[in-house]
Design a protein around this motif. Structure first.
Motif, PDB file in Angstrom:
ATOM      1  N   SER A 170      43.466  94.916   6.388  1.00  0.00           N
ATOM      2  CA  SER A 170      43.473  94.978   7.848  1.00  0.00           C
ATOM      3  C   SER A 170      43.904  93.662   8.486  1.00  0.00           C
ATOM      4  CB  SER A 170      42.073  95.314   8.369  1.00  0.00           C
ATOM      5  OG  SER A 170      41.623  96.543   7.906  1.00  0.00           O
ATOM      6  N   SER A 171      44.455  93.786   9.661  1.00  0.00           N
ATOM      7  CA  SER A 171      44.622  92.643  10.550  1.00  0.00           C
ATOM      8  C   SER A 171      44.344  93.139  11.963  1.00  0.00           C
ATOM      9  CB  SER A 171      46.025  92.029  10.441  1.00  0.00           C
ATOM     10  OG  SER A 171      46.133  90.856  11.240  1.00  0.00           O
ATOM     11  N   VAL A 172      44.521  92.259  12.918  1.00  0.00           N
ATOM     12  CA  VAL A 172      44.279  92.571  14.323  1.00  0.00           C
ATOM     13  C   VAL A 172      45.501  92.120  15.107  1.00  0.00           C
ATOM     14  CG1 VAL A 172      42.877  91.988  16.343  1.00  0.00           C
ATOM     15  CG2 VAL A 172      41.778  92.372  14.131  1.00  0.00           C
ATOM     16  N   PHE A 173      45.910  92.933  16.059  1.00  0.00           N
ATOM     17  CA  PHE A 173      46.971  92.524  16.981  1.00  0.00           C
ATOM     18  C   PHE A 173      46.381  92.317  18.357  1.00  0.00           C
ATOM     19  CE2 PHE A 173      50.290  93.424  20.155  1.00  0.00           C
ATOM     20  CZ  PHE A 173      51.186  92.414  19.816  1.00  0.00           C
ATOM     21  N   ASN A 174      46.627  91.142  18.917  1.00  0.00           N
ATOM     22  CA  ASN A 174      46.134  90.811  20.254  1.00  0.00           C
ATOM     23  C   ASN A 174      47.313  90.776  21.216  1.00  0.00           C
ATOM     24  OD1 ASN A 174      45.288  89.407  22.612  1.00  0.00           O
ATOM     25  ND2 ASN A 174      43.542  88.568  21.486  1.00  0.00           N
ATOM     26  N   PRO A 175      47.438  91.768  22.103  1.00  0.00           N
ATOM     27  CA  PRO A 175      48.585  91.808  23.010  1.00  0.00           C
ATOM     28  C   PRO A 175      48.580  90.694  24.047  1.00  0.00           C
ATOM     29  CG  PRO A 175      47.013  93.536  23.563  1.00  0.00           C
ATOM     30  CD  PRO A 175      46.534  92.917  22.288  1.00  0.00           C
ATOM     31  N   ASP A 176      47.411  90.112  24.325  1.00  0.00           N
ATOM     32  CA  ASP A 176      47.347  89.045  25.321  1.00  0.00           C
ATOM     33  C   ASP A 176      48.182  87.835  24.909  1.00  0.00           C
ATOM     34  OD1 ASP A 176      45.654  90.565  26.873  1.00  0.00           O
ATOM     35  OD2 ASP A 176      43.830  89.634  26.080  1.00  0.00           O
ATOM     36  N   VAL A 177      48.208  87.563  23.599  1.00  0.00           N
ATOM     37  CA  VAL A 177      48.988  86.424  23.099  1.00  0.00           C
ATOM     38  C   VAL A 177      50.147  86.878  22.226  1.00  0.00           C
ATOM     39  CG1 VAL A 177      47.145  84.725  23.262  1.00  0.00           C
ATOM     40  CG2 VAL A 177      47.320  86.157  21.214  1.00  0.00           C
ATOM     41  N   ASN A 178      50.309  88.214  22.077  1.00  0.00           N
ATOM     42  CA  ASN A 178      51.389  88.794  21.282  1.00  0.00           C
ATOM     43  C   ASN A 178      51.372  88.254  19.855  1.00  0.00           C
ATOM     44  OD1 ASN A 178      53.603  90.559  20.987  1.00  0.00           O
ATOM     45  ND2 ASN A 178      55.062  88.876  21.271  1.00  0.00           N
ATOM     46  N   GLN A 179      50.176  88.221  19.253  1.00  0.00           N
ATOM     47  CA  GLN A 179      50.010  87.634  17.926  1.00  0.00           C
ATOM     48  C   GLN A 179      49.129  88.523  17.056  1.00  0.00           C
ATOM     49  OE1 GLN A 179      50.904  84.241  16.615  1.00  0.00           O
ATOM     50  NE2 GLN A 179      52.452  84.500  18.218  1.00  0.00           N
ATOM     51  N   HIS A 180      49.468  88.555  15.751  1.00  0.00           N
ATOM     52  CA  HIS A 180      48.571  89.128  14.748  1.00  0.00           C
ATOM     53  C   HIS A 180      47.631  88.042  14.229  1.00  0.00           C
ATOM     54  CE1 HIS A 180      51.847  92.137  14.644  1.00  0.00           C
ATOM     55  NE2 HIS A 180      50.897  92.982  14.272  1.00  0.00           N
ATOM     56  N   TYR A 181      46.420  88.440  13.852  1.00  0.00           N
ATOM     57  CA  TYR A 181      45.454  87.490  13.311  1.00  0.00           C
ATOM     58  C   TYR A 181      45.824  87.033  11.907  1.00  0.00           C
ATOM     59  CZ  TYR A 181      41.993  88.218  17.040  1.00  0.00           C
ATOM     60  OH  TYR A 181      41.323  88.252  18.237  1.00  0.00           O
ATOM     61  N   HIS A 182      46.534  87.884  11.155  1.00  0.00           N
ATOM     62  CA  HIS A 182      46.960  87.557   9.794  1.00  0.00           C
ATOM     63  C   HIS A 182      48.410  87.984   9.625  1.00  0.00           C
ATOM     64  CE1 HIS A 182      42.774  86.842   8.656  1.00  0.00           C
ATOM     65  NE2 HIS A 182      42.461  88.023   9.149  1.00  0.00           N
ATOM     66  N   SER A 183      49.013  87.551   8.532  1.00  0.00           N
ATOM     67  CA  SER A 183      50.388  87.920   8.243  1.00  0.00           C
ATOM     68  C   SER A 183      50.529  89.429   8.095  1.00  0.00           C
ATOM     69  CB  SER A 183      50.851  87.239   6.959  1.00  0.00           C
ATOM     70  OG  SER A 183      52.085  87.766   6.526  1.00  0.00           O
ATOM     71  N   ILE A 184      51.559  89.993   8.713  1.00  0.00           N
ATOM     72  CA  ILE A 184      51.810  91.427   8.561  1.00  0.00           C
ATOM     73  C   ILE A 184      52.273  91.744   7.136  1.00  0.00           C
ATOM     74  CG2 ILE A 184      52.316  91.778  11.003  1.00  0.00           C
ATOM     75  CD1 ILE A 184      55.308  91.797  10.243  1.00  0.00           C
ATOM     76  N   HIS A 185      52.680  90.735   6.375  1.00  0.00           N
ATOM     77  CA  HIS A 185      53.107  90.930   4.996  1.00  0.00           C
ATOM     78  C   HIS A 185      51.919  90.988   4.030  1.00  0.00           C
ATOM     79  CE1 HIS A 185      57.201  90.407   6.292  1.00  0.00           C
ATOM     80  NE2 HIS A 185      56.918  89.242   6.801  1.00  0.00           N
ATOM     81  N   GLY A 186      50.721  90.791   4.554  1.00  0.00           N
ATOM     82  CA  GLY A 186      49.530  90.893   3.712  1.00  0.00           C
ATOM     83  C   GLY A 186      48.457  89.922   4.151  1.00  0.00           C
ATOM     84  N   ALA A 187      47.457  90.433   4.843  1.00  0.00           N
ATOM     85  CA  ALA A 187      46.374  89.571   5.329  1.00  0.00           C
ATOM     86  C   ALA A 187      45.608  88.968   4.161  1.00  0.00           C
ATOM     87  CB  ALA A 187      45.432  90.376   6.221  1.00  0.00           C
ATOM     88  N   LEU A 188      45.258  89.801   3.197  1.00  0.00           N
ATOM     89  CA  LEU A 188      44.427  89.345   2.094  1.00  0.00           C
ATOM     90  C   LEU A 188      45.150  88.309   1.239  1.00  0.00           C
ATOM     91  CD1 LEU A 188      41.776  89.612   0.552  1.00  0.00           C
ATOM     92  CD2 LEU A 188      42.739  91.593  -0.639  1.00  0.00           C
ATOM     93  N   GLN A 189      46.394  88.585   0.882  1.00  0.00           N
ATOM     94  CA  GLN A 189      47.114  87.645   0.019  1.00  0.00           C
ATOM     95  C   GLN A 189      47.414  86.341   0.747  1.00  0.00           C
ATOM     96  OE1 GLN A 189      50.716  86.867   0.103  1.00  0.00           O
ATOM     97  NE2 GLN A 189      50.973  87.922   2.050  1.00  0.00           N
ATOM     98  N   GLU A 190      47.597  86.382   2.073  1.00  0.00           N
ATOM     99  CA  GLU A 190      47.814  85.147   2.826  1.00  0.00           C
ATOM    100  C   GLU A 190      46.560  84.269   2.808  1.00  0.00           C
ATOM    101  OE1 GLU A 190      49.363  83.922   7.259  1.00  0.00           O
ATOM    102  OE2 GLU A 190      47.719  85.368   7.110  1.00  0.00           O
ATOM    103  N   SER A 191      45.428  84.858   3.141  1.00  0.00           N
ATOM    104  CA  SER A 191      44.188  84.087   3.171  1.00  0.00           C
ATOM    105  C   SER A 191      43.834  83.551   1.782  1.00  0.00           C
ATOM    106  CB  SER A 191      43.037  84.937   3.702  1.00  0.00           C
ATOM    107  OG  SER A 191      43.174  85.150   5.092  1.00  0.00           O
ATOM    108  N   GLN A 192      44.054  84.362   0.765  1.00  0.00           N
ATOM    109  CA  GLN A 192      43.740  83.938  -0.594  1.00  0.00           C
ATOM    110  C   GLN A 192      44.578  82.715  -0.973  1.00  0.00           C
ATOM    111  OE1 GLN A 192      41.354  85.244  -2.599  1.00  0.00           O
ATOM    112  NE2 GLN A 192      41.823  83.762  -4.224  1.00  0.00           N
ATOM    113  N   ARG A 193      45.856  82.736  -0.665  1.00  0.00           N
ATOM    114  CA  ARG A 193      46.725  81.618  -1.031  1.00  0.00           C
ATOM    115  C   ARG A 193      46.449  80.374  -0.191  1.00  0.00           C
ATOM    116  NH1 ARG A 193      48.832  78.365  -4.481  1.00  0.00           N
ATOM    117  NH2 ARG A 193      50.759  77.357  -3.810  1.00  0.00           N
TER     118      ARG A 193
END
Length: 225
Positions: A20-43
């Motif tokens: 999972s990730s979160v998209f916040n339209p107020d800042v037009n940003q995802h909380y994590h990489s759309i290519h993989g939240a888990l693998q981004e945080s792990q690395r």
């Protein structure tokens, strides 16, 4: 005090690795990489940050800029449990998810654990023992206003990208963090822009480039001199 009725207008999304990730339209940003939240945080935060801190320090004090989904805290807790290492975890967040929003995240299911709910249900602005080796304290507010007598040996810098929050990627912010850190402490972040690297160096950090997660060539690890 936190207003329990306050909710950010966001939506939960799935990233390429199924997490999972979160998209916040107020800042037009995802909380994590759309290519993989888990693998981004792990690395970025676990492999380059926590594992290195385990090798350098005894008891670990982590500071996270941006509690967000709680994924970085969850992965850190799991490593603390696995290695039986004591971790004190402090996070600052200006846009807390509601408990209803947090329940839509699938990290516990993917990681076969049950800790995400207690991380989000932990009270704000006071410590909570999530496990015998993991203590969490979450502060709602801006990093610029955060004050503490604690000193950290690991910082997860997970703010929104510089184009969305330029005020959080300045030399002044990194100087504030340097004061909060032990000499030799580590700061990791997904953003490797030249301006970020230069601002870290100007604030007294030795900056290293490392291989990033999928679809990300470089990420940064900085050492507080």
């Amino acid at each position: 005090m936190r207003n329990p009725e306050k909710k950010t207008e966001i939506r939960i999304v799935l990233t390429s690795d199924g997490s999972s990730s979160v998209f916040n339209p107020d800042v037009n940003q995802h909380y994590h990489s759309i290519h993989g939240a888990l693998q981004e945080s792990q690395r970025v935060f676990i492999e380059l940050g926590l594992y290195a801190a385990f090798e350098r320090f005894g008891e670990i004090r982590v500071f996270e800029m941006g509690f967000g989904t709680g994924l970085n805290a969850l992965l850190t807790l799991l490593e603390a449990e696995k290695n039986q290492r004591t971790v004190s975890y402090t996070a600052v967040e200006t846009r807390p998810l509601s408990l209803e929003q947090a329940r839509e995240l699938n990290f516990d299911e993917l990681l076969d654990c049950h800790y995400l709910k207690p991380l989000h249900e932990a009270p704000w602005n006071r410590p909570a023992s999530i496990t015998p080796v993991f203590e969490l304290v979450k502060y709602e507010g801006r990093l610029q206003d955060f004050r503490t007598e604690n000193r950290f040996n690991l910082v997860y810098f997970d703010a929104f990208a510089p184009e969305a929050q330029p005020e959080l990627w300045t030399q002044e912010i990194f100087e504030q963090l340097a004061v909060m850190m032990h000499p030799g402490g580590l700061l990791t972040t997904y953003c490797s822009k030249g301006t970020v690297k230069r601002n870290l160096q100007a604030a007294g950090f030795l900056v290293e480039k490392h291989r990033g997660p999928a679809h990300k060539r470089d990420v940064l690890r900085a050492i507080r001199l």
